[in-house]
Scaffold this motif. Structure first.
Motif, short mmCIF file in Angstrom:
data_model
loop_
_atom_site.label_atom_id
_atom_site.label_comp_id
_atom_site.label_asym_id
_atom_site.label_seq_id
_atom_site.Cartn_x
_atom_site.Cartn_y
_atom_site.Cartn_z
N ASP A 1 0.83 -1.21 0.00
CA ASP A 1 0.00 0.00 0.00
C ASP A 1 0.86 1.26 0.00
OD1 ASP A 1 0.96 -0.07 2.56
OD2 ASP A 1 -0.98 -0.36 3.53
N PRO B 1 -9.47 -3.08 0.36
CA PRO B 1 -10.03 -3.03 1.72
C PRO B 1 -11.40 -3.68 1.85
CG PRO B 1 -9.14 -0.89 1.07
CD PRO B 1 -9.15 -1.74 -0.16
N GLU C 1 -11.53 -7.19 3.33
CA GLU C 1 -11.06 -7.48 4.69
C GLU C 1 -12.05 -8.37 5.44
OE1 GLU C 1 -8.29 -6.83 6.21
OE2 GLU C 1 -7.34 -5.10 5.24
N LEU D 1 -3.93 -9.81 2.34
CA LEU D 1 -4.57 -9.06 3.42
C LEU D 1 -4.34 -9.74 4.76
CD1 LEU D 1 -7.97 -8.17 1.70
CD2 LEU D 1 -6.17 -6.55 2.34
#
Length: 460
Positions: free
Chosen positions: A355, A381, A384, A410
């Motif tokens: 990121d 995201p 997640e 992740l």
């Protein structure tokens, strides 16, 4: 094999690198006899073409290697290496035609083409030596070739001769060569301090361990973490035979970080290097870990096991937690982690995750320059929630089958919370069929790109 260039001034044949679009101009500049020979031979300058030029008495006095066109080179890697098998054994020196911006990569591809895995059978290819092209940093290119050879050898060695102990021995040999420090954590200390590494490896007769190597005493700090699953049966969620056939390469992450570490140390980069390798074998026995077990990681996060074949992220997580505790300037993890990555980008690209925008740009640019192709993937995201099962903090194998490489990245990201910069590589580390400079088998993917990015990223 030494992976070294022939010394300057060697009795070398001149090698003319011929761009297909410039063949006519080159022919116009040579004697009529040479022009007639090249024309009669049908040489067109295409990639993979080569031609020996005879002298008056029939002995070779020069050679040609096709360089294709700008359009065909976009689809090729290591163009000179494609011509090399058609050249006679001997020593060559580039006399003309090799653009300076291509010289380092093409010289490296030439050295790569000399690789052969001969531990059990076979022999090395006939020697075709090259004098380092003008302007090429020969020592650097030779170091890259030797580091790649180490990675390939480790991946190619079958699990019968490359278990956790043998992987440790390879790391110790490397540490000894470059006067690095090494510590290996196993037994009760591993079970207590790195519970997920221990759990994944406890069913094997070959004990799990964490290899921790350090080199350098000043400069920015870099920690490399490599997945060292020396063989993966899948555990109780056993793999079918068709999926188990290449599992000797499941320690490809470890092999790549060791190869990269060798290059860093041989080139004496001014940094502090740490290498962490969780070395295990994922086997089946009465004490195998089970689906729906809940493990507590080194970081304290709990993980529900929904597939024992998603073990690589478990061992990496504990090692990443240790790396993160020291807050190095950069952490890089490398692993043959998911089949989903292969479905997404195939075997030729190394997907990576970060990121950090400047880090991503530096890696992508360095990968292109080093003929070590990368493709950035998203740490999305919205996914997640897919790794949060509710009964534990994390799920090691989310249901549904979507975005498998992303959810694995992740998952790992949750274990790097304090360090400023982190990148994860989900590599294949295998060449399915032979290609120029790449024999079928083990392959380095990502190290040259990482090495090329380090000066800018770490301010070296």
């Amino acid at each position: 094999m030494t992976y070294a260039f022939a010394p300057a001034g060697a009795d070398a044949l001149p090698l003319h690198v011929i761009d297909a679009s410039g063949l006519e101009d080159w022919l116009a500049s040579v004697p009529e006899a040479t022009r007639a020979w090249v024309t009669a031979s049908g040489f067109s300058g295409g990639i993979g073409e080569a031609l020996m030029i005879p002298g008056a008495e029939g002995q070779p006095v020069a050679a040609l290697a096709g360089f294709g066109t700008a359009a065909t080179r976009r689809r090729a890697r290591f163009v000179l290496a494609a011509a090399l098998p058609k050249l006679a054994a001997g020593t060559y020196e580039v006399a003309s035609g090799l653009p300076p911006e291509h010289a380092e990569v093409e010289a490296l591809g030439w050295l790569f083409a000399g690789y052969a895995f001969t531990r059990y059978a076979g022999e090395a290819p006939s020697a075709r030596n090259l004098v380092a092209p003008e302007g090429v940093d020969a020592a650097r290119v030779e170091a890259l070739a030797r580091s790649e050879a180490l990675t390939r050898d480790l991946v190619n060695t079958p699990a019968s001769d490359m278990g956790p102990q043998e992987l440790e021995e390879a790391a110790r040999a490397l540490a000894g060569t470059f006067e690095a420090q090494i510590e290996v954590i196993s037994g009760e200390a591993l079970e207590t301090g790195f519970p997920m590494i221990h759990t994944v490896g406890r069913a094997s007769t070959r004990a799990p361990r964490l290899i921790d190597m350090r080199w350098g005493s000043s400069g920015p700090t870099l920690t490399l973490v490599g997945k060292g699953v020396c063989f993966d049966t899948g555990g109780l969620n056993i793999k079918p035979g068709s999926s188990m056939g290449l599992m000797k390469k499941d320690m490809g992450g470890a092999a790549n970080v060791l190869g990269l570490a060798q290059a860093i140390m041989e080139l004496k980069l001014p940094l502090q290097l740490r290498v962490l390798i969780p070395a295990v074998e994922n086997s089946i026995a009465g004490d195998s870990f089970r689906p729906q077990d809940i493990l507590t990681s080194r970081k304290g996060l709990t993980v529900e096991i929904n597939n024992t074949d998603a073990e690589g992220r478990l061992v990496l997580a504990d090692a990443l937690a240790l790396a993160d505790e020291e807050r190095p300037d950069l952490i890089v993890s490398m692993a043959t982690l998911t089949g989903a990555a292969r479905v997404a980008v195939g075997p030729d690209l190394a997907p990576f995750y970060t990121d950090d925008e400047p880090l991503a740009a530096a890696l992508a640019q360095a990968g292109t320059a080093a003929a070590d192709p990368l493709w950035r993937m998203p740490l999305w995201p919205a996914y997640e929630s897919m790794i949060e099962p509710g009964i534990a903090d994390l799920d090691n194998a989310p249901k549904g089958g979507f975005a498998g490489s992303i959810t694995a990245a992740l998952f790992l990201n949750r274990f790097v919370t304090d360090s400023p910069r982190y990148a994860h590589f989900d590599i294949y580390s295998w060449q399915p069929s032979a290609a120029p400079g790449r024999t079928a088998g083990g392959l380095g993917q990502g190290p040259r790109a990482i090495l090329g990015a380090l000066p800018g990223v770490l301010g070296l």
